[in-house]
Write an enzyme that holds these catalytic residues in place. Sequence first.
Site, short mmCIF file in Angstrom:
data_model
loop_
_atom_site.label_atom_id
_atom_site.label_comp_id
_atom_site.label_asym_id
_atom_site.label_seq_id
_atom_site.Cartn_x
_atom_site.Cartn_y
_atom_site.Cartn_z
N GLY A 45 0.57 -1.02 0.04
CA GLY A 45 -0.37 -0.59 0.19
C GLY A 45 1.33 1.21 0.03
O GLY A 45 0.70 2.20 -0.60
N CYS A 46 2.23 1.55 0.50
CA CYS A 46 2.65 2.46 0.89
C CYS A 46 3.75 2.83 -0.29
O CYS A 46 3.66 3.92 -0.75
CB CYS A 46 3.42 1.79 1.96
SG CYS A 46 3.11 2.09 3.49
N THR A 47 3.89 1.92 -1.52
CA THR A 47 4.61 1.59 -2.48
C THR A 47 3.69 2.22 -3.62
O THR A 47 4.08 3.03 -4.07
CB THR A 47 5.73 0.22 -2.49
OG1 THR A 47 6.00 -0.33 -1.82
CG2 THR A 47 5.29 0.67 -3.82
N ALA A 50 3.29 5.88 -2.64
CA ALA A 50 4.36 6.87 -3.60
C ALA A 50 4.25 6.67 -5.31
O ALA A 50 4.79 7.79 -5.47
CB ALA A 50 5.51 6.25 -2.85
#
Length: 155
Positions: A45-47, A50
């Site tokens: 999710g963070c990738t 970003a």
Amino acid sequence: MSEPATGDMAPDFTLPGDGGSTISLSALKGRPVVLFFYPKDDTSGCTAEAVDFTRLKSEFDAVGAALIGMSPDSARKHDKFKAKHELSVALAADEDKTTLEAYGVWAEKSMYGRKYMGVDRSTFLIDREGRIARVWRKVKVPGHAQEVLEATKAL
């Protein structure tokens, strides 16, 4: 300590950033700032978040907005994350979690019945005067960066 809300002055910070930089909110006064808080470098999710902000960076640049991602990961870990995914957004390292706490995003979470402390995925749009113009909490990644871009253009 209450969490900051729309209309409040954004809590200032000066933190280590990727590439040996120092990232300071006060140094960006006069520009809109998109400050997105995410739990951990290199998770799915963070990738995705970003990468989405990176994909739209030229449009944020066109309206003069600075993009800053922040997590409790180290600046060194941010460097690896940026290189691996060809990210162009600035990443700030809040290892002692002072800024995460100031924005009310360091919170108790629960997974499979186990409680732990972590980052609630949140985004703050800060106006040119340093006031919080909009807050997104409990962010769902798909479409989020585009929604933030539209709100930034409307400032």
